[in-house]
Structure formats: structure tokens, C-alpha cells
Design a protein around this motif. Structure first.
Motif, PDB file in Angstrom:
ATOM      1  N   ALA A   2     -63.341 -19.656  52.311  1.00  0.00           N
ATOM      2  CA  ALA A   2     -64.282 -20.360  53.172  1.00  0.00           C
ATOM      3  C   ALA A   2     -65.492 -19.488  53.483  1.00  0.00           C
ATOM      4  CB  ALA A   2     -63.590 -20.777  54.463  1.00  0.00           C
ATOM      5  N   SER A   6     -69.760 -21.906  57.801  1.00  0.00           N
ATOM      6  CA  SER A   6     -69.398 -23.322  57.854  1.00  0.00           C
ATOM      7  C   SER A   6     -68.679 -23.694  59.142  1.00  0.00           C
ATOM      8  CB  SER A   6     -68.528 -23.686  56.643  1.00  0.00           C
ATOM      9  OG  SER A   6     -67.289 -22.989  56.695  1.00  0.00           O
ATOM     10  N   TYR A   7     -68.060 -22.734  59.808  1.00  0.00           N
ATOM     11  CA  TYR A   7     -67.371 -23.037  61.067  1.00  0.00           C
ATOM     12  C   TYR A   7     -67.884 -22.175  62.230  1.00  0.00           C
ATOM     13  CZ  TYR A   7     -64.523 -18.877  59.962  1.00  0.00           C
ATOM     14  OH  TYR A   7     -64.094 -17.602  59.662  1.00  0.00           O
ATOM     15  N   ARG A   8     -69.002 -21.523  62.031  1.00  0.00           N
ATOM     16  CA  ARG A   8     -69.564 -20.693  63.103  1.00  0.00           C
ATOM     17  C   ARG A   8     -70.015 -21.576  64.260  1.00  0.00           C
ATOM     18  NH1 ARG A   8     -74.265 -16.033  62.601  1.00  0.00           N
ATOM     19  NH2 ARG A   8     -74.286 -15.475  64.830  1.00  0.00           N
ATOM     20  N   GLU A  26     -57.192 -23.316  56.798  1.00  0.00           N
ATOM     21  CA  GLU A  26     -57.420 -24.723  56.470  1.00  0.00           C
ATOM     22  C   GLU A  26     -56.203 -25.595  56.764  1.00  0.00           C
ATOM     23  OE1 GLU A  26     -56.482 -23.856  51.738  1.00  0.00           O
ATOM     24  OE2 GLU A  26     -58.111 -25.176  52.311  1.00  0.00           O
ATOM     25  N   ARG A  28     -54.447 -25.262  59.495  1.00  0.00           N
ATOM     26  CA  ARG A  28     -54.326 -25.209  60.946  1.00  0.00           C
ATOM     27  C   ARG A  28     -53.320 -24.182  61.427  1.00  0.00           C
ATOM     28  NH1 ARG A  28     -58.055 -26.339  63.843  1.00  0.00           N
ATOM     29  NH2 ARG A  28     -56.751 -27.013  65.574  1.00  0.00           N
ATOM     30  N   ALA A  65     -60.725 -21.148  58.683  1.00  0.00           N
ATOM     31  CA  ALA A  65     -61.540 -22.351  58.541  1.00  0.00           C
ATOM     32  C   ALA A  65     -62.077 -22.831  59.884  1.00  0.00           C
ATOM     33  CB  ALA A  65     -60.720 -23.467  57.887  1.00  0.00           C
ATOM     34  N   SER A  66     -61.610 -22.236  60.978  1.00  0.00           N
ATOM     35  CA  SER A  66     -62.095 -22.629  62.299  1.00  0.00           C
ATOM     36  C   SER A  66     -61.765 -21.529  63.291  1.00  0.00           C
ATOM     37  CB  SER A  66     -61.460 -23.947  62.749  1.00  0.00           C
ATOM     38  OG  SER A  66     -60.056 -23.804  62.888  1.00  0.00           O
ATOM     39  N   GLU A  68     -61.341 -21.030  67.747  1.00  0.00           N
ATOM     40  CA  GLU A  68     -61.324 -21.666  69.060  1.00  0.00           C
ATOM     41  C   GLU A  68     -61.018 -20.592  70.097  1.00  0.00           C
ATOM     42  OE1 GLU A  68     -56.768 -23.362  68.888  1.00  0.00           O
ATOM     43  OE2 GLU A  68     -58.360 -24.463  67.873  1.00  0.00           O
TER      44      GLU A  68
END
Length: 695
Positions: A2, A6-8, A26, A28, A65-66, A68
Motif C-alpha cells: 500500500a 492513500s490512507y493518510r 487490508e 483489518r 491500509a488504515s 485510527e
């Protein structure tokens, strides 16, 4: 791979306050957990130019990919939440100290009426006094054996204690004077509790009182010409001194402290901890970790303190913790330790004197541990990487298969057909993610159909979870029929959990599926994936005869050199799947062989079955008993007696039992215990090779 951009998060989204953040991949799954005094400043460091990042940090952000985060009030709360999430999610990229053993403790069960001295491992229990940890259990037993001469505390298990109390005869230790024998009333509960307290006091370092008291008693006995008692007291003193010699005084003033040292290089770090209680070294332990990102010595110390004291409370957290470098900032960590102890804890670097000299000793131990670890693992790390690269090259994969799942079918001449799934990540076993299956779709022996069923069931769960979490993108309905491939007896929630990133889920797919078998089994596995619409997972099979690697759609196998590290890894994976499958199959077969006619009676538990057999002597006599006679057994009512009689009347009589050596008929075949099996073949007691081959 990744692109972090793209997930900033957008500018201004990240708060400038303390908190804990999580990176997810990706699928989770949480792959990294961290804390920060300022979330905005800390997370900004991950989204800079990749060329400026540490290689392992670069791998982490490109795998993610993310991201939080969770905002907290103080840095102490962030420290506690970070520790909790690392324990819960087991993130792949976090610093995790690998402890190569479960260290034993000397435990005294002060919460019992008659306290017991024993070796304990694992989680600590309330009301139990612990001393240690020790490097080896035999070191504890040697120490206890010496101290029992002076403090004859109970060491036997509950079963032995009750049996001695029932018979009125103590065990051997009671006869030779190494147990005060409370089981037969030689000592009361209060006196035994006091004896256990004295044992604990001695172990805690308060030794001078007892030695002086024994020496005084020895002199008095000699003056009174009780030479035998004086000689026994002399031996007791020698035993205590010998026990004390095992833990020489290293710090004055009966200091209680833990000393933590770190030895590190660019890739790995080793931590050594010396536990000093009462001025003596009472235990030692060590961990090793991979450095998954650029991290300071202070941060390594902080992670070590989290692992060391994360589950501890009270006096198990010492007054003083000496470290080679302080975490930055140090105040939240010190406050966290103080909260766990319930009193002030000093966290500092020793500067001079005995403590600095002892820290140098701990540091040398850490350095030696790192050297030994690298000696053991250097070749292993290299060969694992080479093996994965060879597998990827041989099977024409885009990248090395970091997660491999292997499946095997096992049965005994078509009975008890089961399957296993084992998981290897980065070339290492992930036993927590192993699964086993019972073949439900058909009866009999058909390895190809069995393989198709298992692959279908496993990846239906994958698609179900993918659809549930919103990852299903083509708008089609997944073929979910409710089949479960959970471990036996496990509830559904152990596999399908909320979207929280916990590991050990069927939702995490492999890059490579290996089946134990040749072209037919490989074709069945590939067909199952095709039917489910899965085309991004590679499949291969390893045939036992010539160790050939089969791939779908190919007429000829891939032949890897016998010296290939890739072939060796595939063999290890296949053999582990075979071991896991055959173990499960043998367990099921043993349960079936032990089954008896009483097992089919609803509501009849093991206790009442044993009571019936004990009352009548055998199933044969029970079968011929009347309902009134069955009711005479304690706990058996009329309704249950009628159910038992009906079940036994329907059960077919068993085949005669035959002595295979002489041919003599031993009995009429009725087993005398519930462990027997009506109609059990006369070959049941023969070796496996006489019964038929297991696969």
C-alpha cells in the motif's frame, strides 16, 4: 504493497493530545499499536518520505491500509491502554519479547488451611506468596529440600493429603521428619500456618533471627548433654547456611530491587532482569525481541517494564527499579509503576557503588544472551528467507508466501475421517491458528472429496467474514451455508468476532495452500476455490512418494532439488499437518472404542454410569436387572431406570472377547466398565500396523 498517502489522515483531523493509535492491514488485522504524548506529531513521522524511514518502519506503513487513534486524558492512561491492546491484538510489528520458557516460582499457598510449598508457573493467584522466578525448577526443589529440615511445611498435593488423612498414615516425608504431618493431626492448623510464615520470612531474607535461635538451642542442648538433639540442630543450621549460599548477598541493607539491562544491535535486542530481594539475587529471567522499528534503548526498557509488571500488583513490584536508560518521558512510567505497587517506586540509572557493579554483571548477561541467541537463529533466519524465496520462484508467485496453510486428511480404513489445517507465518508455526475438521458431507474413504469439502468450508468462512466487514466488492452473494470449521467445542464467536483486528481468524487468507497429496488432491482444492470465486491464492501439493510438488493444471510436477531449503520447508509444513491430523483422528477413534451402551442413555452422566457398574459389576448383569433393582442405585429414579432398561434392551450384545494368543474365549463380550465397547473387534488391542494403516 500500500501507498501510505492513500490512507493518510487529512490535516487537522489528528488531535494534538495524548492517545494510542493502531495501524491495520487490508484485512483489518491490527499490525501495530503505539502511544504518543501528541498524536499529531507522532503520526506525522510515519507519513514522511519512505526513503527517510527505518527499513522495518517502512515495511509496516506499506503493509498497513488504515490508521485510527483513541484519545486519552494522560500519558499514564496511554501507557496502560497501549499495553492492553498489545496483549489483546498481538500486533505483528510491535516489540514483543520472546520468553523461551515459563519461569517457575517457589509458591506458598497461604490461602489454604494447611499451606503447601510447591513449584508454580503461569498467572499468580491471590493469597499465594511467591518467591523467584528461578531459572530451573530443580533449583527450587533443591532449596526446598534443604529448608524442610528446619521448616517441615506440607508439600503434598490435595489428593495425597486427603488419602493420608483417610488412612491415618502420613507419607514418607512425614516419617523422615521433612513434613510436620498435619494430615494425621501431628500439628494443628494455627501452628502449621505459623511454620509456613517462618518459611516465608526466611525466603524473604530475614535469616539472621532463625540462625541465632537455632545456634542458641544447639548450645543449650549440648550443655544439657542432649547430644543427639544438638547434632540434629547443628545439621539444621548447616542446611540453612547451605541454602543461603545459593543466594549470596549482593546489596547491603536488605535492598529490594529489580535490575534491567539491555544489549542490542540494529536488528535485535536482549533484556536480562535480576530480581534482588533482601539484598540477595532471588531470580533471573531474560527475553529477546526483534527491533521492528527505529527504537531507543529507553523505549526498549519501557516495553520491558510493561511486560514485566503489566500483570503485577503490590509487593511484586519492588521499591526500586534500576535500568540502563530512562524512558522518555520518565514521569508517566514511574507513575504507572507507583500505581501498580500502591507505593512510591524509584526508577533510575545506578551511578556508583554496589548497584552499578551489579548492573554491569546484568549487562554482561544480556550481552551473552544476545550473542547466544544470534548464534542459534542466524542460520535459521537466513534459511527461512531463502526457503520462502525458493518456493515463490518454483511456483511462480509474485512474492514470498508469508502465510502458508497446509491441509491433510486422516482416517483408519474409512472410519473417523478428519482433516487438519496448520498455519506457518514467516516460516514459523502459528499453533494458535491451527484448526481441525470432521468430514460431514459423506461417509467412507475418499481423500479427494474430503479435501474439496475442507477447503470449501474453510474459505466459506473467509468469504462470510469478508462480506460481513464490507470488503465484498463485486455485489455477489457469497456461498455461505453455515458450515463451521471451528475447533471442536468452540463457540462461533471464537472465530467470527467483531471488527476489532484480533488475530486467529478465518478471515485472514494465506498466500499459499499446501495439500498433502498429488494431482487429484491439488485439483480438488483448486476446484473448491474456483467454485467460491477465489483466484488470488496459490495452491500446490506435496506427494509423499517422491516428494514431488504438484500445481493445478500441470501434467508434470515441479521437482525441487533434494538440498533445497524450499523443499525442506514444504516437508516441515506437510509433516506438521499430518501429525496434527493423525493426533485428532486417534483421539476420535479412542473415544469411539471406549463408548459403551450406557453412553446412549440421555441424561446419564459419568458419575451415575460408574455407580451402576459398581453396583451390578458389569453391563451384562445390569442388562438382566429389573427396573426396581436399577432403582436401588443411588441417584437413579424410576424414569431414568426405565430409560436405562430400554436402551440396554435395544443395544445388541457384544461379540465375544478372544485371547489373541491362545484363541480362548474370555467372556461373552460384555465389558465390565463403561470404558468398553460392544462389538469391539478383537484386533482393538493390537499394534497399529496389525489393524490397518492410518492415513
Amino acid at each position: 504493497m500500500a501507498d501510505p498517502s492513500s490512507y493518510r489522515p487529512r490535516p487537522g483531523e489528528i488531535p494534538d493530545s495524548p492517545g494510542v493509535y493502531r495501524f491495520r492491514d487490508e484485512h483489518r488485522r491490527v499490525i501495530y499499536v503505539g502511544k504518543a504524548k501528541s498524536l499529531r506529531q507522532r503520526l506525522a513521522n510515519y507519513f514522511q518520505d519512505l526513503a527517510n524511514l527505518h527499513p522495518r518502519t517502512r515495511t509496516m506503513v506499506t503493509t498497513a491500509a488504515s490508521v485510527e487513534w483513541t484519545v486519552v486524558s494522560t500519558e499514564v492512561e496511554a501507557l496502560q491502554l497501549e499495553y492492553s491492546w498489545i496483549k489483546e491484538y498481538d500486533p505483528r510489528f510491535n516489540v514483543k519479547y520472546r520468553d523461551d520458557k515459563s519461569y517457575p516460582y517457589l509458591a506458598v499457598t497461604m490461602n489454604e488451611e494447611f499451606p503447601r510449598v510447591q513449584v508454580m508457573r503461569g498467572h499468580k493467584k491471590k493469597g499465594v506468596r511467591y518467591f523467584g522466578p528461578y531459572g530451573h525448577a530443580w533449583a527450587i526443589r533443591d532449596t526446598v529440600d534443604l529448608l524442610l529440615r528446619v521448616f517441615p511445611v506440607r508439600t503434598c498435593s490435595a489428593g495425597v493429603f486427603k488419602n493420608a488423612a483417610r488412612t491415618g498414615r502420613p507419607c514418607l516425608l512425614g516419617y523422615i521428619g521433612k513434613c510436620s504431618a498435619p494430615c494425621v493431626g501431628r500439628i494443628g492448623s494455627e501452628d502449621h500456618q505459623e511454620l509456613a510464615e517462618e518459611f516465608c520470612d526466611f525466603m524473604a531474607g530475614r535469616t539472621g533471627t532463625y540462625l541465632r535461635r537455632l545456634e542458641k538451642q544447639m548450645m543449650e542442648a549440648a550443655e544439657e548433654m542432649e547430644y543427639e538433639r544438638a547434632a540434629r540442630l547443628r545439621d539444621d543450621i548447616e542446611a540453612l547456611k547451605k541454602a543461603m549460599e545459593k543466594n549470596a548477598v549482593v546489596l547491603a541493607d536488605a535492598t529490594d530491587a529489580d535490575l534491567v539491562a539491555v544489549a542490542e544491535d540494529e536488528l535485535e535486542a536482549a533484556v536480562q532482569i535480576f530480581h534482588v530481594r533482601g539484598g540477595r539475587v532471588r531470580g533471573q529471567r531474560g527475553w529477546v525481541t526483534d527491533k521492528v522499528e527505529e527504537i531507543t534503548t529507553g523505549a526498549l526498557v519501557e516495553h520491558a517494564l510493561q511486560q514485566l509488571y503489566g500483570e503485577e500488583r503490590g509487593d511484586t513490584v519492588p521499591k526500586e527499579v534500576l535500568v540502563p536508560a530512562l524512558p522518555e518521558p520518565v514521569e508517566p512510567v514511574q507513575e504507572w509503576l507507583t500505581v501498580r505497587r500502591g507505593a512510591n517506586v524509584s526508577l533510575r540509572i545506578p551511578q556508583r557503588g554496589d548497584k552499578k557493579a551489579l548492573m554491569e554483571t546484568v549487562q554482561r548477561n544480556a550481552q551473552q544472551a544476545l550473542v547466544l541467541h544470534k548464534t542459534k537463529r542466524a542460520s535459521d533466519l537466513t534459511t527461512r528467507s531463502r526457503a520462502l524465496e525458493e518456493i515463490a520462484e518454483a511456483l511462480d508467485l509474485d512474492s514470498a508466501p508469508l502465510r502458508i496453510e497446509c491441509y491433510d486428511i486422516s482416517h483408519l480404513q474409512g472410519d473417523d475421517v478428519v482433516a487438519s489445517m496448520v498455519v506457518f507465518e514467516d516460516g514459523l508455526q502459528r499453533k494458535g491458528e491451527y484448526r481441525r475438521f470432521q468430514i460431514k458431507g459423506f461417509a467412507g474413504q475418499d481423500d479427494v472429496r474430503s479435501m474439496h469439502e475442507v477447503i470449501t468450508r474453510r474459505f466459506r468462512r473467509y468469504l462470510a467474514e469478508k462480506e460481513r466487514t464490507g470488503e465484498w466488492t463485486d455485489g455477489e452473494e457469497s456461498a455461505v451455508d453455515g458450515e463451521s470449521a471451528l475447533p471442536d467445542g468452540a463457540p462461533l464467536t471464537t472465530s467470527l468476532k467483531d471488527d476489532d483486528g484480533r488475530p486467529r481468524k478465518f478471515a485472514y487468507p494465506p498466500q499459499l495452500i499446501v495439500v498433502d497429496g498429488g494431482r487429484p488432491q491439488v485439483a480438488a482444492a483448486r476446484r473448491a476455490l474456483d467454485e467460491l470465486g477465489i483466484d488470488d491464492i496459490a495452491v500446490c501439493g506435496l506427494a509423499k512418494r517422491l516428494e514431488e510438488v504438484w500445481v493445478p493444471g500441470e501434467d508434470d510436477p515441479v521437482v525441487l532439488p533434494r538440498t533445497s531449503e524450499g523443499l525442506y520447508m514444504l516437508q516441515r509444513v506437510r509433516d506438521e499437518a499430518h501429525r496434527f491430523a493423525i493426533t485428532y483422528q486417534r483421539t476420535k477413534r479412542a473415544k469411539r472404542f471406549r463408548a459403551g451402551p450406557l453412553d446412549d442413555v440421555p441424561g446419564l452422566g459419568e458419575t451415575r454410569k460408574q455407580a451402576l457398574i459398581k453396583h451390578f459389576g458389569s453391563v451384562k448383569k445390569l442388562r438382566s436387572a429389573t427396573i426396581e433393582q436399577i432403582q436401588e442405585v443411588p441417584g437413579i429414579g424410576r424414569k431414568t431406570a426405565e430409560t436405562i432398561a430400554a436402551a440396554l434392551a435395544q443395544a445388541a450384545p457384544a461379540a465375544p472377547a478372544v485371547n489373541t494368543a491362545t484363541g480362548e474365549i474370555i467372556d461373552d463380550g460384555e465389558p465390565d466398565t463403561t470404558g468398553g465397547s460392544p462389538g469391539e473387534p478383537v484386533t482393538a488391542g493390537l499394534p497399529d500396523e496389525r489393524r490397518g494403516q492410518e492415513t
